[in-house]
Design an enzyme around this catalytic site. Structure first.
Site, PDB file in Angstrom:
ATOM      1  N   CYS A 187     -23.505  26.215  35.165  1.00 49.60           N
ATOM      2  CA  CYS A 187     -23.357  27.407  34.328  1.00 49.60           C
ATOM      3  C   CYS A 187     -22.426  27.133  33.156  1.00 49.60           C
ATOM      4  O   CYS A 187     -21.202  27.096  33.321  1.00 49.60           O
ATOM      5  CB  CYS A 187     -22.833  28.567  35.167  1.00 49.60           C
ATOM      6  SG  CYS A 187     -22.520  30.057  34.197  1.00 49.60           S
TER       7      CYS A 187
ATOM      8  N   CYS B 281     -19.950  29.912  32.274  1.00 48.26           N
ATOM      9  CA  CYS B 281     -18.799  30.013  33.188  1.00 48.26           C
ATOM     10  C   CYS B 281     -17.797  28.887  32.943  1.00 48.26           C
ATOM     11  O   CYS B 281     -16.596  29.107  32.989  1.00 48.26           O
ATOM     12  CB  CYS B 281     -19.245  29.911  34.647  1.00 48.26           C
ATOM     13  SG  CYS B 281     -20.760  30.775  35.034  1.00 48.26           S
ATOM     14  N   ASP B 282     -18.274  27.678  32.728  1.00 46.91           N
ATOM     15  CA  ASP B 282     -17.388  26.515  32.809  1.00 46.91           C
ATOM     16  C   ASP B 282     -17.207  25.738  31.497  1.00 46.91           C
ATOM     17  O   ASP B 282     -16.381  24.831  31.439  1.00 46.91           O
ATOM     18  CB  ASP B 282     -17.921  25.541  33.883  1.00 46.91           C
ATOM     19  CG  ASP B 282     -17.936  26.198  35.260  1.00 46.91           C
ATOM     20  OD1 ASP B 282     -17.041  27.019  35.524  1.00 46.91           O
ATOM     21  OD2 ASP B 282     -18.838  25.911  36.056  1.00 46.91           O
TER      22      ASP B 282
END
Ligand code: NDP
Length: 308
Positions: free
Chosen positions: A137, A140-141
């Site tokens: 993701c 997200c990261d």
């Protein structure tokens, strides 16, 4: 008619969507039962730092956030049962669920929050380094990879989108694709091919991810020459597709061509009284906060259905 107790609401699946549905329906005095699934907690449990969930200015670990969701729902009386639903009968009311092929339970309304699973390459090193340089993701990261060099694996729209997004942070991105042409839409391909921060490594597979505690590189295999080479890299983003967890609902609930549950007018499925929320019906946003939002919607939709 079954002799057993009939539940008001059963939520299938825990995670941001299922747990938020549990919180809202518990606060509506509906005494919900969550069937947690195995393993409980959903995709957040394989994430380390979560920095984009509102309310946590210093970030929070994925498993801790999952635990907090659950505790908050339990505080208002939500009950959690560990186990998997192995069969469903949505043909008549009350709806029937079978747990672990053994026990039947009945409910007046059902909220499906079984999520989706990111497809993985199936390498041992990939699971070991998940959250330590391997991610599925970018939203997200990506932030953790400022000025780093990354690879994105895949050739579909997600790979194009993730690679383009990651250019905000990374100094260089290599898309590793197993063929010599992308599957992605032309416009997304063009965006990638015109971006000077992105290079493509065609006809290649990642056959191993290197590093003890963090990712330090990958082993690539050329699919034509079969030549193996090592490539130093700081992070690996997998974008080889997601699989919605809907096998149980095939030919029962309306699914789209990729297997996601089709919802209309909020979280309604094609069967009145059955609702769906979170990644099992969302192939676009796939965020913890959007999953929680649709979990709230599903609880409100189910409450209104039960009032009728
Ligand atoms: P796709 O299934 O479209 O693409 C997956 C990609 O990963 C393919 O290129 C495939 O290679 C590759 N792949 C699959 N398995 C492996 C493996 N084991 N090893 C190496 N490579 C592998 O998935 P996406 O997530 O990209 O897209 C899913 C759907 O969502 C699509 O319909 C897409 O259009 C849509 N989408 C739309 C977006 C938008 O419009 N903004 C953004 C993101 C997704 P190969 O091509 O060789 O099969």
């Amino acid at each position: 008619m079954p002799n057993e107790q009939i539940e008001n609401i059963i939520i299938i699946g825990s995670g941001p969507a299922g747990d938020t549905a549990a919180l809202y329906s518990a606060r509506a005095d509906l005494n919900p039962l969550v069937i947690e699934g195995m393993p409980p907690g959903g995709q957040l449990t394989i994430t380390t730092d979560v920095e984009n969930y509102p309310g946590f200015p210093n970030g929070v670990q994925g498993p801790e956030l999952t635990e907090l969701f659950r505790k908050q729902a339990e505080r208002f009386g939500a009950r959690f049962l560990t186990g998997s639903v192995t069969n469903v009968d949505f043909g008549s009311l009350p709806f029937k669920l079978t747990i672990e092929d053994e026990k039947n339970i009945f409910s007046k309304a059902i909220i499906i929050a079984t999520g989706a699973t990111a497809k993985l390459l199936g390498l041992k090193s990939e699971s070991r380094l998940m959250g330590r340089g391997v991610s599925a993701c970018a939203t997200c990261d990506g932030f953790f990879f400022k000025d780093k060099e990354l690879i994105v694996v895949g050739g579909g729209d997600t790979a194009m989108e993730e690679a383009t997004f990651l250019t905000k942070f990374a100094s260089k991105i290599y898309i590793v694709h197993r063929r010599n042409e992308f599957r992605a839409s032309k416009i997304m391909q063009q965006r990638v091919l015109n971006n000077e921060k992105i290079d493509v490594i065609w006809n290649s597979n990642v056959v191993d991810i290197l590093g003890e505690n963090d990712v330090t590189g990958v082993k690539l295999e050329n699919t034509i020459s079969k030549e193996i080479s090592d490539m130093p890299i700081d992070g690996v983003f997998l974008a080889i597709g997601h699989k919605p967890n809907t096998d149980l609902f095939k030919n029962i609930i309306d699914l789209n061509e990729s297997g996601y549950i089709i919802t209309k007018n909020g979280t309604n499925t094609n069967i009145p009284g059955i609702f769906a929320c979170g990644d099992v019906q969302d192939w676009i946003y796939r965020q913890a906060v959007t999953a929680a939002g649709t979990g709230c919607m599903a609880a409100i939709d189910a409450e209104r259905f039960l009032e009728k």
